[in-house]
Write a protein that holds these residues in place. Sequence first.
Motif, PDB file in Angstrom:
ATOM      1  N   PRO A 161       0.836  -1.218   0.000  1.00 20.18           N
ATOM      2  CA  PRO A 161       0.000   0.000   0.000  1.00 20.18           C
ATOM      3  C   PRO A 161       0.862   1.255   0.000  1.00 20.18           C
ATOM      4  O   PRO A 161       1.962   1.264   0.564  1.00 20.18           O
ATOM      5  N   PRO A 162       0.387   2.318  -0.626  1.00 21.27           N
ATOM      6  CA  PRO A 162       1.182   3.561  -0.694  1.00 21.27           C
ATOM      7  C   PRO A 162       1.387   4.179   0.682  1.00 21.27           C
ATOM      8  O   PRO A 162       0.514   4.132   1.546  1.00 21.27           O
ATOM      9  N   LEU A 163       2.560   4.742   0.889  1.00 21.09           N
ATOM     10  CA  LEU A 163       2.906   5.417   2.142  1.00 21.09           C
ATOM     11  C   LEU A 163       2.786   6.919   1.899  1.00 21.09           C
ATOM     12  O   LEU A 163       3.711   7.572   1.429  1.00 21.09           O
ATOM     13  N   ARG A 164       1.647   7.463   2.221  1.00 17.08           N
ATOM     14  CA  ARG A 164       1.346   8.842   1.828  1.00 17.08           C
ATOM     15  C   ARG A 164       1.940   9.876   2.793  1.00 17.08           C
ATOM     16  O   ARG A 164       2.237  10.979   2.406  1.00 17.08           O
ATOM     17  N   ARG A 165       2.119   9.502   4.049  1.00 13.19           N
ATOM     18  CA  ARG A 165       2.642  10.454   5.032  1.00 13.19           C
ATOM     19  C   ARG A 165       4.152  10.285   5.167  1.00 13.19           C
ATOM     20  O   ARG A 165       4.677   9.160   5.197  1.00 13.19           O
ATOM     21  N   GLU A 166       4.846  11.414   5.256  1.00 14.30           N
ATOM     22  CA  GLU A 166       6.305  11.363   5.327  1.00 14.30           C
ATOM     23  C   GLU A 166       6.786  10.595   6.556  1.00 14.30           C
ATOM     24  O   GLU A 166       7.794   9.881   6.499  1.00 14.30           O
ATOM     25  N   GLY A 167       6.073  10.713   7.664  1.00 11.67           N
ATOM     26  CA  GLY A 167       6.463   9.979   8.864  1.00 11.67           C
ATOM     27  C   GLY A 167       6.436   8.475   8.644  1.00 11.67           C
ATOM     28  O   GLY A 167       7.328   7.757   9.108  1.00 11.67           O
TER      29      GLY A 167
END
Length: 619
Positions: free
Chosen positions: A210-216
């Motif tokens: 799944p895409p990791l949308r948040r930089e954290g």
Amino acid sequence: MKYQPEVDGLRALAVVPVVLFHAGFPQFAGGFVGVDVFFVISGYLITGIIRQDIDRGSFSILNFYERRVRRIMPALMLVISASLGGGLILFLPYQLEALGWSAISAIAFTSNMWFWTQTGYFAGGGDLDPLLHTWSLAVEEQFYLFFPLGIAALVKLRRRVLPFVVAVFALSLVMAELLVHRMPSAAFYLLPTRAWELMVGAMLSLGAMPPLRREGFRDAAALAGLTLILGPVLLYGPQTVFPGLSALPPCLGAAMIIAAGKQGGGRVTDLLGSRLPVGIGLISYSLYLWHWPIFVFSRQLGASPELSVGAALAGIILSVVLAWATWRYVEAPFRNRARLSRNSIFRIATSLAVLVGAAAAGATTGVPARFEPRALGLLRGREDVPPQVHTCIIDAGNDSACPLGAGGAADFAVWGDSHSAALGGAIDLAGMARRRSGLLFAFNGCPPGVGAPSPTISPPDQLRCRERNDAVRSRLLRDPGIKTVILSAYWQNYLDRAPGELLAAVGRTAHELKQGGKEVVVLANLPVPGYNVPWVTALASHRGHTPPPPHRQPRVDPRLAGMIVRSGARLIDMSRPFCRSDRCDVQERGTPLFFDGNHVSQTGNRTRIAPYLLRQGAL
């Protein structure tokens, strides 16, 4: 595809541990996992390229293989040619012959299968083959014979690609985990047990993660990925069962770093995408190709299987210089379609393969005319192997044995590791002289004694060692006809690693045998030259150098001697047939007394050990 600089940085993270591992730095004993990181990167990029071409309607198998030829062949042919030239100058005939065959297999991208067939406890020489590392290229190219066609067929049939990739991943991983415990060499070298690593990258490219949308999240994933790679680099070692499930952490680590960068990155991916890691990543293919031949020829020049720190550092610097030059003047021009058309690149690649293949075929003769008769005579010592080494080492957890001596019902037994098999040649001669018959129970890396440690072999073989020792002990105690049991092993090898366990196990077993009415004889203190005698003495003769001096006479380890006395067994000091005035012979009249670095030759058995055992009344 969008360029991801952190992928080049990940290549640097893969190649640097491999180079440091091959250089012999013990802190990077798990550096071999860098190859697994390369597999993930390759699966990711190649799947992305194929998918992109299919989506555009421009996929062509010819275009695909043109890319592979431009990427792989020019630098590979250069390194194979240089290796053959170096081998012609520096290698002994048997080494050049092996190099010729490995070069042919590397050109045909079958070197993984070639090196698999050459593995074995006594095979040796793989660490002195400049093209050993090409096995990983063979795995990739074999994979890419089938994978693009499979994806294209699925798309044409309107089937989803991801389930197919997941199924191949699962099947290959299960196969790897099963086979690594039964046939570890096959699991290491062959495509079916390595394909899952490329499939990790393929699944990532097809959107399985799944895409990791948040930089954290991206930073956390990349940091976890970095840990999953560096942890095995620093913690794995020769005893790691590999490449089954133990290869999963570095592969997942590589996938997590790529996934984080794919969605925008963060601090970790920015670091990997900085100038130095990217620069190393750009030359990583050529660096991978060059470093191993340079280390091999350095060892050959020094007539030592180990590199000094200075030689290792010099080899690394030379590897980096050659890698940059190859990337700049070979890799980059051949990838430039404006300079070389498809027809040109295929013609050049074919011509290079034919020319280098012809040179490799010539090398398979070994060209012995380069050496004088004395050096060739010393070299023949590597073939002076006691017959029991070839026929009597039983690779199973049972009580199978090999006959020794005059034939008929056995009244003595020899029990031990590969040293007992090598000494079996002398005991066989002594048995025939005394008209006694015996049995040989030998297993590589497995000292005699129930519960004896076997730290020098793989965990699956350690289990078989324990099973075999249990079976042999039971058979000996059941057989009243066996009056004498001779225990033989490379004792110091085990005392240096697990002294307490060894002494307790062997002492307990010797006591049991004594209680069962057997005479127990322990053969110990065989002098160990510490270097491959035929190889080193032949090289010294060829170069006009003085061979290394004979080693000092060893002393029986007092811990072993005390255990033997307490158990009621008898000790025979095996240094005496070889050593006098504190010095020990390694050859006699131009014939080596050892066929490698620690196993006695049949000449040593015949001229030194058998007469000594008869004088000592061992039988």
